[in-house]
Motif scaffolding. Structure first.
Motif, short mmCIF file in Angstrom:
data_model
loop_
_atom_site.label_atom_id
_atom_site.label_comp_id
_atom_site.label_asym_id
_atom_site.label_seq_id
_atom_site.Cartn_x
_atom_site.Cartn_y
_atom_site.Cartn_z
N PRO A 64 57.62 32.90 37.39
CA PRO A 64 57.45 32.92 38.85
C PRO A 64 56.03 32.53 39.29
O PRO A 64 55.30 33.33 39.84
N ALA A 65 55.66 31.32 39.00
CA ALA A 65 54.42 30.73 39.55
C ALA A 65 53.14 31.40 39.07
O ALA A 65 52.14 31.40 39.77
N ALA A 66 53.15 31.95 37.89
CA ALA A 66 51.96 32.45 37.18
C ALA A 66 50.82 32.91 38.08
O ALA A 66 50.02 32.11 38.53
N ARG A 67 50.73 34.16 38.32
CA ARG A 67 49.69 34.68 39.21
C ARG A 67 48.30 34.30 38.74
O ARG A 67 47.99 34.31 37.55
N ARG A 68 47.46 33.98 39.68
CA ARG A 68 46.09 33.58 39.39
C ARG A 68 45.29 34.78 38.90
O ARG A 68 45.40 35.87 39.46
N PRO A 69 44.48 34.61 37.86
CA PRO A 69 43.65 35.74 37.40
C PRO A 69 42.65 36.13 38.49
O PRO A 69 42.08 35.27 39.16
N TYR A 70 42.43 37.40 38.63
CA TYR A 70 41.52 37.88 39.67
C TYR A 70 40.07 37.53 39.33
O TYR A 70 39.63 37.69 38.20
N ALA A 71 39.37 37.07 40.31
CA ALA A 71 37.93 36.87 40.12
C ALA A 71 37.25 38.23 40.07
O ALA A 71 37.76 39.21 40.62
N ALA A 72 36.10 38.29 39.41
CA ALA A 72 35.36 39.55 39.33
C ALA A 72 35.11 40.09 40.74
O ALA A 72 34.73 39.34 41.63
N ARG A 73 35.32 41.36 40.90
CA ARG A 73 35.08 41.95 42.23
C ARG A 73 33.60 42.11 42.49
O ARG A 73 32.79 42.18 41.58
N MET A 74 33.29 42.21 43.74
CA MET A 74 31.89 42.15 44.13
C MET A 74 31.75 42.78 45.51
O MET A 74 32.59 42.53 46.36
N PRO A 75 30.74 43.61 45.72
CA PRO A 75 30.53 44.12 47.09
C PRO A 75 30.25 42.96 48.03
O PRO A 75 29.76 41.90 47.63
N LEU A 76 30.51 43.21 49.31
CA LEU A 76 30.49 42.13 50.29
C LEU A 76 29.19 41.35 50.31
O LEU A 76 29.17 40.11 50.30
N GLU A 77 28.07 42.07 50.32
CA GLU A 77 26.78 41.38 50.45
C GLU A 77 26.52 40.44 49.28
O GLU A 77 26.03 39.33 49.43
N GLU A 78 26.88 40.95 48.09
CA GLU A 78 26.67 40.13 46.90
C GLU A 78 27.56 38.90 46.95
O GLU A 78 27.14 37.77 46.65
N ARG A 79 28.81 39.11 47.35
CA ARG A 79 29.75 37.98 47.48
C ARG A 79 29.21 36.96 48.46
O ARG A 79 29.29 35.75 48.24
N ARG A 80 28.63 37.44 49.53
CA ARG A 80 28.10 36.51 50.53
C ARG A 80 27.03 35.61 49.92
O ARG A 80 27.04 34.39 50.11
N GLU A 81 26.13 36.22 49.17
CA GLU A 81 25.07 35.40 48.55
C GLU A 81 25.67 34.37 47.60
O GLU A 81 25.29 33.21 47.59
N GLU A 82 26.66 34.83 46.80
CA GLU A 82 27.26 33.91 45.85
C GLU A 82 27.96 32.76 46.55
O GLU A 82 27.91 31.61 46.11
N LEU A 83 28.58 33.08 47.67
CA LEU A 83 29.25 32.02 48.42
C LEU A 83 28.23 31.03 48.98
O LEU A 83 28.48 29.81 49.00
N LEU A 84 27.09 31.54 49.41
CA LEU A 84 26.05 30.61 49.89
C LEU A 84 25.57 29.70 48.76
O LEU A 84 25.36 28.50 48.95
N ASP A 85 25.40 30.30 47.57
CA ASP A 85 25.00 29.47 46.42
C ASP A 85 26.03 28.37 46.17
O ASP A 85 25.68 27.21 45.99
N ALA A 86 27.30 28.78 46.18
CA ALA A 86 28.37 27.80 45.94
C ALA A 86 28.35 26.74 47.04
O ALA A 86 28.46 25.54 46.76
N ALA A 87 28.19 27.17 48.27
CA ALA A 87 28.20 26.23 49.38
C ALA A 87 27.05 25.23 49.25
O ALA A 87 27.22 24.03 49.49
N LEU A 88 25.88 25.72 48.84
CA LEU A 88 24.74 24.81 48.70
C LEU A 88 25.00 23.78 47.60
O LEU A 88 24.66 22.61 47.75
N ARG A 89 25.62 24.22 46.51
CA ARG A 89 25.96 23.25 45.47
C ARG A 89 26.90 22.18 46.00
O ARG A 89 26.69 20.98 45.80
#
Lengths: 207, 207
Positions: free
Chosen positions: A6-31
DNA sequence: GCCAATTACTACACGGGTGTAGATTCGCAC
DNA sequence: GTGCGAATCTACACCCGTGTAGTAATTGGC
Protein backbone atom coordinates in the motif's frame (compact mmCIF):
# COMPACT_ATOMS: atom_id res chain seq x y z
CA UNK A 1 2.71 -11.19 -5.80
CA UNK A 2 0.77 -11.73 -2.59
CA UNK A 3 0.61 -8.20 -1.24
CA UNK A 4 0.18 -5.20 -3.54
CA UNK A 5 1.97 -3.08 -0.94
CA UNK A 6 0.00 0.00 0.00
CA UNK A 7 2.28 2.74 -1.30
CA UNK A 8 5.18 2.22 1.14
CA UNK A 9 5.00 4.88 3.82
CA UNK A 10 7.77 7.44 3.74
CA UNK A 11 10.31 7.14 6.57
CA UNK A 12 9.90 9.90 9.11
CA UNK A 13 12.46 12.64 9.11
CA UNK A 14 14.20 13.26 12.42
CA UNK A 15 11.97 15.31 14.68
CA UNK A 16 13.03 18.74 15.67
CA UNK A 17 11.65 21.57 17.80
CA UNK A 18 10.10 24.33 15.75
CA UNK A 19 12.87 26.89 16.05
CA UNK A 20 15.54 24.42 15.04
CA UNK A 21 13.43 23.25 12.11
CA UNK A 22 13.03 26.83 11.01
CA UNK A 23 16.77 27.37 10.86
CA UNK A 24 17.27 24.15 8.95
CA UNK A 25 14.61 25.14 6.47
CA UNK A 26 16.33 28.48 5.93
CA UNK A 27 19.60 26.65 5.28
CA UNK A 28 17.85 24.41 2.77
CA UNK A 29 16.14 27.37 1.16
CA UNK A 30 19.44 29.22 0.78
CA UNK A 31 21.00 26.21 -0.91
CA UNK A 32 18.08 25.98 -3.33
CA UNK A 33 18.20 29.71 -3.92
CA UNK A 34 21.89 29.92 -4.73
CA UNK A 35 21.77 26.77 -6.84
CA UNK A 36 18.55 27.32 -8.79
CA UNK A 37 17.47 30.94 -8.42
CA UNK A 38 14.27 32.50 -7.10
CA UNK A 39 12.23 30.98 -9.90
CA UNK A 40 12.64 27.51 -8.43
CA UNK A 41 12.49 28.54 -4.79
CA UNK A 42 9.19 26.79 -4.08
CA UNK A 43 7.77 25.20 -0.98
CA UNK A 44 8.12 21.86 -2.71
CA UNK A 45 11.78 22.39 -3.56
CA UNK A 46 12.65 23.59 -0.07
CA UNK A 47 10.86 20.66 1.56
CA UNK A 48 12.65 18.23 -0.76
CA UNK A 49 16.02 19.86 -0.08
CA UNK A 50 15.44 19.62 3.67
CA UNK A 51 14.24 16.02 3.40
CA UNK A 52 10.74 16.64 4.75
CA UNK A 53 7.26 16.98 3.31
CA UNK A 54 5.55 20.24 2.43
CA UNK A 55 3.25 20.48 5.45
CA UNK A 56 6.36 20.73 7.63
CA UNK A 57 7.29 23.90 5.81
CA UNK A 58 3.78 25.26 6.10
CA UNK A 59 3.77 24.52 9.83
CA UNK A 60 7.07 26.33 10.27
CA UNK A 61 6.47 29.39 8.11
CA UNK A 62 2.96 29.42 6.73
CA UNK A 63 3.94 29.98 3.12
CA UNK A 64 6.69 31.05 0.78
CA UNK A 65 6.40 34.75 1.56
CA UNK A 66 7.12 34.60 5.31
CA UNK A 67 9.89 32.11 4.63
CA UNK A 68 11.52 34.33 2.02
CA UNK A 69 11.13 37.27 4.36
CA UNK A 70 12.97 35.38 7.11
CA UNK A 71 15.67 34.24 4.71
CA UNK A 72 16.22 37.77 3.46
CA UNK A 73 16.38 39.05 7.03
CA UNK A 74 19.04 36.55 8.02
CA UNK A 75 21.12 37.11 4.91
CA UNK A 76 20.81 40.87 5.11
CA UNK A 77 21.91 40.89 8.71
CA UNK A 78 25.01 38.84 8.01
CA UNK A 79 26.07 41.01 5.11
CA UNK A 80 25.27 44.21 6.94
CA UNK A 81 27.28 43.21 10.01
CA UNK A 82 30.29 42.44 7.86
CA UNK A 83 29.91 45.71 5.99
CA UNK A 84 29.39 48.05 8.90
CA UNK A 85 32.46 46.60 10.59
CA UNK A 86 34.44 48.22 7.78
CA UNK A 87 32.99 51.70 8.14
CA UNK A 88 34.15 54.07 10.87
CA UNK A 89 31.22 55.81 12.52
CA UNK A 90 30.65 58.73 14.80
CA UNK A 91 32.72 61.30 12.97
CA UNK A 92 36.01 59.51 13.50
CA UNK A 93 38.69 61.04 11.29
CA UNK A 94 40.62 58.70 9.04
CA UNK A 95 42.79 58.92 5.97
CA UNK A 96 40.38 58.63 3.08
CA UNK A 97 42.50 56.94 0.44
CA UNK A 98 43.80 54.39 2.83
CA UNK A 99 40.35 53.66 4.17
CA UNK A 100 38.76 53.27 0.74
CA UNK A 101 41.33 50.64 -0.10
CA UNK A 102 41.03 48.83 3.20
CA UNK A 103 37.26 48.84 3.09
CA UNK A 104 37.26 47.46 -0.44
CA UNK A 105 39.71 44.81 0.61
CA UNK A 106 37.59 43.90 3.59
CA UNK A 107 34.44 43.63 1.56
CA UNK A 108 36.05 41.49 -1.10
CA UNK A 109 37.40 39.22 1.62
CA UNK A 110 33.96 38.93 3.17
CA UNK A 111 32.33 38.09 -0.15
CA UNK A 112 34.99 35.53 -0.96
CA UNK A 113 34.74 33.82 2.40
CA UNK A 114 30.93 33.53 2.46
CA UNK A 115 29.62 33.50 -1.11
CA UNK A 116 26.29 31.90 -0.15
CA UNK A 117 25.45 35.04 1.78
CA UNK A 118 26.85 37.49 -0.70
CA UNK A 119 25.62 36.15 -4.00
CA UNK A 120 22.01 37.03 -3.19
CA UNK A 121 23.02 40.33 -1.64
CA UNK A 122 24.99 41.34 -4.72
CA UNK A 123 22.08 40.54 -7.00
CA UNK A 124 23.78 37.56 -8.56
CA UNK A 125 20.80 35.25 -8.12
CA UNK A 126 18.38 35.14 -11.03
CA UNK A 127 14.68 35.75 -10.83
CA UNK A 128 14.54 38.06 -7.83
CA UNK A 129 10.99 39.24 -7.15
CA UNK A 130 10.22 42.88 -6.26
CA UNK A 131 10.36 42.31 -2.52
CA UNK A 132 14.03 41.37 -2.82
CA UNK A 133 14.92 44.50 -4.72
CA UNK A 134 13.08 46.64 -2.21
CA UNK A 135 14.81 45.14 0.80
CA UNK A 136 18.23 45.19 -0.83
CA UNK A 137 17.72 48.79 -1.84
CA UNK A 138 16.83 49.72 1.72
CA UNK A 139 19.98 48.13 3.06
CA UNK A 140 22.12 49.76 0.41
CA UNK A 141 20.65 53.14 1.25
CA UNK A 142 21.76 52.62 4.83
CA UNK A 143 25.29 51.72 3.79
CA UNK A 144 25.47 54.64 1.39
CA UNK A 145 24.46 56.93 4.21
CA UNK A 146 27.35 55.79 6.35
CA UNK A 147 29.78 56.10 3.47
CA UNK A 148 28.53 59.61 2.81
CA UNK A 149 29.13 60.47 6.46
CA UNK A 150 32.69 59.24 6.24
CA UNK A 151 33.22 61.36 3.15
CA UNK A 152 31.77 64.48 4.76
CA UNK A 153 33.92 64.01 7.82
CA UNK A 154 37.15 63.41 5.97
CA UNK A 155 37.11 65.24 2.66
CA UNK A 156 39.36 68.28 2.41
CA UNK A 157 37.22 71.31 3.26
CA UNK A 158 37.93 72.93 -0.08
CA UNK A 159 36.61 70.02 -2.12
CA UNK A 160 33.27 70.64 -3.75
CA UNK A 161 31.71 67.27 -4.37
CA UNK A 162 28.20 65.87 -4.47
CA UNK A 163 28.80 63.59 -1.54
CA UNK A 164 25.64 61.55 -2.01
CA UNK A 165 26.33 60.75 -5.63
CA UNK A 166 29.97 59.97 -4.85
CA UNK A 167 28.88 57.61 -2.07
CA UNK A 168 26.53 56.00 -4.55
CA UNK A 169 29.37 55.61 -7.00
CA UNK A 170 31.81 54.16 -4.51
CA UNK A 171 29.33 51.60 -3.26
CA UNK A 172 28.35 50.65 -6.81
CA UNK A 173 31.99 50.28 -7.75
CA UNK A 174 32.88 48.01 -4.87
CA UNK A 175 29.77 45.98 -5.49
CA UNK A 176 30.79 45.53 -9.10
CA UNK A 177 34.24 44.39 -8.00
CA UNK A 178 32.69 41.90 -5.63
CA UNK A 179 30.50 40.57 -8.44
CA UNK A 180 33.54 40.12 -10.65
CA UNK A 181 35.34 38.36 -7.86
CA UNK A 182 32.50 35.92 -7.29
CA UNK A 183 31.61 35.24 -10.91
CA UNK A 184 35.02 35.28 -12.62
CA UNK A 185 37.64 34.77 -9.91
CA UNK A 186 40.26 33.43 -12.33
CA UNK A 187 40.09 36.47 -14.55
CA UNK A 188 39.60 38.97 -11.74
CA UNK A 189 41.28 37.82 -8.54
CA UNK A 190 41.13 40.06 -5.53
CA UNK A 191 44.68 41.31 -5.98
CA UNK A 192 44.02 42.49 -9.51
CA UNK A 193 40.85 44.29 -8.53
CA UNK A 194 42.44 46.03 -5.57
CA UNK A 195 45.49 47.03 -7.60
CA UNK A 196 43.25 48.57 -10.25
CA UNK A 197 41.21 50.32 -7.59
CA UNK A 198 44.36 51.73 -6.04
CA UNK A 199 45.44 52.90 -9.49
CA UNK A 200 42.18 54.73 -10.01
CA UNK A 201 42.40 56.40 -6.63
CA UNK A 202 46.01 57.35 -7.27
CA UNK A 203 44.96 59.38 -10.31
CA UNK A 204 43.70 61.94 -7.84
CA UNK A 205 47.22 62.74 -6.73
CA UNK A 206 49.33 62.33 -9.85
CA UNK A 207 48.09 64.98 -12.28
CA UNK B 1 -35.45 34.15 -21.29
CA UNK B 2 -35.90 32.28 -24.55
CA UNK B 3 -32.28 31.64 -25.49
CA UNK B 4 -29.71 30.64 -22.90
CA UNK B 5 -27.05 32.25 -25.06
CA UNK B 6 -24.27 29.85 -25.95
CA UNK B 7 -21.32 31.60 -24.33
CA UNK B 8 -21.20 34.65 -26.65
CA UNK B 9 -18.42 34.16 -29.16
CA UNK B 10 -15.52 36.50 -28.76
CA UNK B 11 -15.23 39.20 -31.44
CA UNK B 12 -12.39 38.51 -33.81
CA UNK B 13 -9.29 40.63 -33.47
CA UNK B 14 -8.21 42.43 -36.64
CA UNK B 15 -6.35 40.02 -38.88
CA UNK B 16 -2.75 40.63 -39.60
CA UNK B 17 0.01 38.99 -41.60
CA UNK B 18 2.39 36.95 -39.51
CA UNK B 19 5.32 39.35 -39.46
CA UNK B 20 3.17 42.27 -38.44
CA UNK B 21 1.51 40.21 -35.74
CA UNK B 22 4.91 39.24 -34.44
CA UNK B 23 5.95 42.86 -34.01
CA UNK B 24 2.70 43.72 -32.30
CA UNK B 25 3.14 40.81 -29.93
CA UNK B 26 6.62 42.03 -29.06
CA UNK B 27 5.22 45.47 -28.32
CA UNK B 28 2.60 43.93 -26.08
CA UNK B 29 5.17 41.72 -24.39
CA UNK B 30 7.41 44.70 -23.68
CA UNK B 31 4.53 46.57 -22.08
CA UNK B 32 3.73 43.59 -19.88
CA UNK B 33 7.38 43.14 -19.03
CA UNK B 34 8.03 46.71 -17.97
CA UNK B 35 4.76 46.93 -16.09
CA UNK B 36 4.73 43.54 -14.33
CA UNK B 37 8.19 41.98 -14.56
CA UNK B 38 9.39 38.68 -15.96
CA UNK B 39 7.41 36.73 -13.40
CA UNK B 40 4.15 37.70 -15.04
CA UNK B 41 5.39 37.62 -18.61
CA UNK B 42 3.25 34.66 -19.63
CA UNK B 43 1.70 33.65 -22.93
CA UNK B 44 -1.67 34.38 -21.38
CA UNK B 45 -0.70 37.87 -20.27
CA UNK B 46 0.85 38.75 -23.62
CA UNK B 47 -2.16 37.50 -25.55
CA UNK B 48 -4.48 39.48 -23.29
CA UNK B 49 -2.36 42.61 -23.64
CA UNK B 50 -2.41 42.27 -27.42
CA UNK B 51 -6.14 41.59 -27.46
CA UNK B 52 -5.93 38.13 -28.99
CA UNK B 53 -6.18 34.55 -27.74
CA UNK B 54 -3.27 32.36 -26.76
CA UNK B 55 -3.12 30.22 -29.91
CA UNK B 56 -2.28 33.36 -31.87
CA UNK B 57 0.85 33.72 -29.79
CA UNK B 58 1.73 30.07 -30.19
CA UNK B 59 1.28 30.34 -33.96
CA UNK B 60 3.53 33.38 -34.09
CA UNK B 61 6.33 32.24 -31.79
CA UNK B 62 5.79 28.68 -30.64
CA UNK B 63 6.20 29.41 -26.93
CA UNK B 64 7.50 31.84 -24.37
CA UNK B 65 11.16 31.07 -24.95
CA UNK B 66 11.37 32.01 -28.64
CA UNK B 67 9.25 35.07 -27.94
CA UNK B 68 11.46 36.22 -25.09
CA UNK B 69 14.50 35.58 -27.25
CA UNK B 70 13.08 37.79 -30.01
CA UNK B 71 12.14 40.49 -27.53
CA UNK B 72 15.62 40.50 -26.02
CA UNK B 73 17.16 40.67 -29.48
CA UNK B 74 15.12 43.67 -30.45
CA UNK B 75 15.73 45.50 -27.19
CA UNK B 76 19.41 44.70 -27.17
CA UNK B 77 19.82 46.00 -30.69
CA UNK B 78 18.15 49.29 -29.91
CA UNK B 79 20.23 49.88 -26.81
CA UNK B 80 23.42 48.76 -28.49
CA UNK B 81 22.89 51.05 -31.47
CA UNK B 82 22.39 54.03 -29.20
CA UNK B 83 25.44 53.10 -27.15
CA UNK B 84 27.87 52.44 -29.95
CA UNK B 85 26.95 55.77 -31.53
CA UNK B 86 28.61 57.34 -28.49
CA UNK B 87 31.89 55.48 -28.74
CA UNK B 88 34.58 56.47 -31.24
CA UNK B 89 36.02 53.43 -32.99
CA UNK B 90 38.99 52.60 -35.13
CA UNK B 91 41.70 54.21 -33.03
CA UNK B 92 40.36 57.74 -33.44
CA UNK B 93 42.05 60.05 -30.95
CA UNK B 94 39.85 62.14 -28.72
CA UNK B 95 40.16 64.07 -25.51
CA UNK B 96 39.36 61.56 -22.80
CA UNK B 97 37.78 63.72 -20.12
CA UNK B 98 35.59 65.50 -22.57
CA UNK B 99 34.51 62.24 -24.18
CA UNK B 100 33.69 60.55 -20.89
CA UNK B 101 31.37 63.38 -20.03
CA UNK B 102 29.76 63.53 -23.45
CA UNK B 103 29.27 59.80 -23.59
CA UNK B 104 27.68 59.77 -20.15
CA UNK B 105 25.43 62.62 -21.19
CA UNK B 106 24.46 60.79 -24.37
CA UNK B 107 23.65 57.60 -22.56
CA UNK B 108 21.56 59.33 -19.94
CA UNK B 109 19.67 61.12 -22.69
CA UNK B 110 19.05 57.86 -24.48
CA UNK B 111 17.78 56.17 -21.34
CA UNK B 112 15.55 59.09 -20.51
CA UNK B 113 14.04 59.27 -23.97
CA UNK B 114 13.28 55.56 -24.30
CA UNK B 115 12.83 54.05 -20.83
CA UNK B 116 10.88 51.03 -22.11
CA UNK B 117 14.01 49.89 -23.90
CA UNK B 118 16.45 50.81 -21.19
CA UNK B 119 14.74 49.56 -18.07
CA UNK B 120 15.19 45.92 -19.05
CA UNK B 121 18.69 46.57 -20.34
CA UNK B 122 19.73 48.20 -17.08
CA UNK B 123 18.41 45.29 -15.05
CA UNK B 124 15.56 47.30 -13.57
CA UNK B 125 12.92 44.69 -14.33
CA UNK B 126 12.28 42.14 -11.63
CA UNK B 127 12.41 38.41 -12.02
CA UNK B 128 14.88 38.13 -14.88
CA UNK B 129 15.63 34.49 -15.71
CA UNK B 130 19.19 33.30 -16.43
CA UNK B 131 18.91 33.73 -20.19
CA UNK B 132 18.45 37.46 -19.71
CA UNK B 133 21.53 37.82 -17.57
CA UNK B 134 23.58 35.84 -20.07
CA UNK B 135 22.53 37.93 -23.04
CA UNK B 136 22.93 41.21 -21.17
CA UNK B 137 26.36 40.17 -20.00
CA UNK B 138 27.41 39.37 -23.55
CA UNK B 139 26.32 42.78 -24.77
CA UNK B 140 28.03 44.52 -21.88
CA UNK B 141 31.25 42.66 -22.62
CA UNK B 142 31.13 44.05 -26.14
CA UNK B 143 30.62 47.60 -24.92
CA UNK B 144 33.38 47.25 -22.34
CA UNK B 145 35.70 46.10 -25.07
CA UNK B 146 35.07 49.25 -27.10
CA UNK B 147 35.51 51.44 -24.04
CA UNK B 148 38.77 49.69 -23.25
CA UNK B 149 39.96 50.38 -26.81
CA UNK B 150 39.18 54.05 -26.42
CA UNK B 151 41.13 54.12 -23.17
CA UNK B 152 44.14 52.36 -24.69
CA UNK B 153 44.16 54.74 -27.62
CA UNK B 154 43.85 57.91 -25.61
CA UNK B 155 45.44 57.42 -22.21
CA UNK B 156 48.71 59.25 -21.62
CA UNK B 157 51.49 56.79 -22.44
CA UNK B 158 52.97 57.08 -18.97
CA UNK B 159 49.78 56.04 -17.20
CA UNK B 160 49.85 52.56 -15.77
CA UNK B 161 46.28 51.43 -15.44
CA UNK B 162 44.44 48.13 -15.66
CA UNK B 163 42.45 49.19 -18.68
CA UNK B 164 39.99 46.32 -18.55
CA UNK B 165 39.05 46.89 -14.94
CA UNK B 166 38.80 50.63 -15.52
CA UNK B 167 36.50 50.03 -18.49
CA UNK B 168 34.42 47.78 -16.28
CA UNK B 169 34.25 50.49 -13.67
CA UNK B 170 33.31 53.25 -16.07
CA UNK B 171 30.54 51.20 -17.62
CA UNK B 172 29.24 50.14 -14.22
CA UNK B 173 29.28 53.75 -13.06
CA UNK B 174 27.34 55.11 -16.01
CA UNK B 175 24.87 52.25 -15.72
CA UNK B 176 24.33 53.12 -12.08
CA UNK B 177 23.72 56.76 -13.00
CA UNK B 178 21.21 55.68 -15.62
CA UNK B 179 19.43 53.53 -13.05
CA UNK B 180 19.23 56.47 -10.67
CA UNK B 181 17.91 58.67 -13.44
CA UNK B 182 15.16 56.21 -14.34
CA UNK B 183 14.13 55.20 -10.84
CA UNK B 184 14.49 58.48 -8.91
CA UNK B 185 14.51 61.29 -11.46
CA UNK B 186 13.35 63.89 -8.94
CA UNK B 187 16.19 63.19 -6.56
CA UNK B 188 18.78 62.55 -9.23
CA UNK B 189 18.09 64.54 -12.39
CA UNK B 190 20.48 64.29 -15.27
CA UNK B 191 22.15 67.59 -14.52
CA UNK B 192 22.99 66.60 -10.97
CA UNK B 193 24.43 63.26 -12.06
CA UNK B 194 26.54 64.80 -14.79
CA UNK B 195 27.80 67.53 -12.51
CA UNK B 196 28.84 64.99 -9.93
CA UNK B 197 30.48 62.89 -12.60
CA UNK B 198 32.39 65.89 -13.86
CA UNK B 199 33.44 66.61 -10.30
CA UNK B 200 34.81 63.12 -9.88
CA UNK B 201 36.73 63.32 -13.13
CA UNK B 202 38.06 66.76 -12.22
CA UNK B 203 39.72 65.31 -9.14
CA UNK B 204 42.27 63.87 -11.53
CA UNK B 205 43.60 67.31 -12.33
CA UNK B 206 43.17 69.33 -9.18
CA UNK B 207 45.35 67.60 -6.61
C1' DG C 1 7.18 0.24 29.70
C1' DC C 2 3.37 3.29 28.52
C1' DC C 3 0.89 7.51 27.34
C1' DA C 4 0.12 11.88 25.51
C1' DA C 5 1.71 15.76 23.17
C1' DT C 6 4.25 16.92 19.47
C1' DT C 7 5.88 16.36 15.09
C1' DA C 8 5.63 14.51 10.64
C1' DC C 9 3.03 12.32 6.81
C1' DT C 10 -0.93 11.16 3.35
C1' DA C 11 -4.40 12.61 0.46
C1' DC C 12 -7.37 15.72 -1.49
C1' DA C 13 -9.18 19.98 -4.00
C1' DC C 14 -7.92 24.06 -6.33
C1' DG C 15 -5.84 27.50 -9.47
C1' DG C 16 -3.26 29.10 -13.29
C1' DG C 17 -0.29 28.43 -17.06
C1' DT C 18 0.88 25.32 -21.05
C1' DG C 19 0.25 23.30 -25.41
C1' DT C 20 -2.79 21.47 -29.23
C1' DA C 21 -6.69 19.74 -32.23
C1' DG C 22 -10.39 21.09 -34.58
C1' DA C 23 -14.08 24.40 -35.65
C1' DT C 24 -15.10 29.08 -37.24
C1' DT C 25 -14.74 33.44 -39.43
C1' DC C 26 -12.63 36.93 -42.08
C1' DG C 27 -11.20 39.23 -46.26
C1' DC C 28 -8.58 39.22 -50.53
C1' DA C 29 -8.54 37.38 -55.30
C1' DC C 30 -11.03 36.36 -58.97
C1' DG D 1 -20.57 37.83 -55.20
C1' DT D 2 -18.37 34.05 -53.93
C1' DG D 3 -14.68 30.89 -52.83
C1' DC D 4 -10.93 29.50 -50.38
C1' DG D 5 -6.85 30.03 -47.77
C1' DA D 6 -5.19 32.31 -43.86
C1' DA D 7 -5.94 33.87 -39.41
C1' DT D 8 -8.46 33.52 -35.32
C1' DC D 9 -11.21 31.30 -31.82
C1' DT D 10 -13.13 27.43 -28.65
C1' DA D 11 -12.41 23.63 -25.88
C1' DC D 12 -9.92 20.22 -23.94
C1' DA D 13 -6.20 17.59 -21.33
C1' DC D 14 -2.13 18.17 -18.70
C1' DC D 15 1.34 19.62 -15.28
C1' DC D 16 2.98 21.67 -11.16
C1' DG D 17 2.75 24.32 -7.23
C1' DT D 18 -0.43 25.73 -3.37
C1' DG D 19 -2.84 25.14 0.82
C1' DT D 20 -5.32 22.20 4.31
C1' DA D 21 -7.87 18.52 6.87
C1' DG D 22 -7.21 14.39 8.83
C1' DT D 23 -4.08 10.38 10.08
C1' DA D 24 0.01 8.17 11.87
C1' DA D 25 4.42 7.78 14.11
C1' DT D 26 7.87 9.39 17.34
C1' DT D 27 9.66 10.68 21.69
C1' DG D 28 10.11 12.67 26.25
C1' DG D 29 8.16 12.32 30.84
C1' DC D 30 6.23 9.56 34.24
Amino acid sequence: MPSDRPAARRPYAARMPLEERREELLDAALRVLVRDGYGRLTISAIAAEAGVTRPVVYDAYGGIDPLLHALLDRTRQRALDATLALIPTGGVRIELDRWMLEAADGLLRAAQSDPETWRPVLGLIDGAPPVVRERTEGTLALVRGFVADVLRTNLDPGTELDVEVVAHSLVALVQEFARLLLTRPDEYPKERLLAAYAGILALRRRP
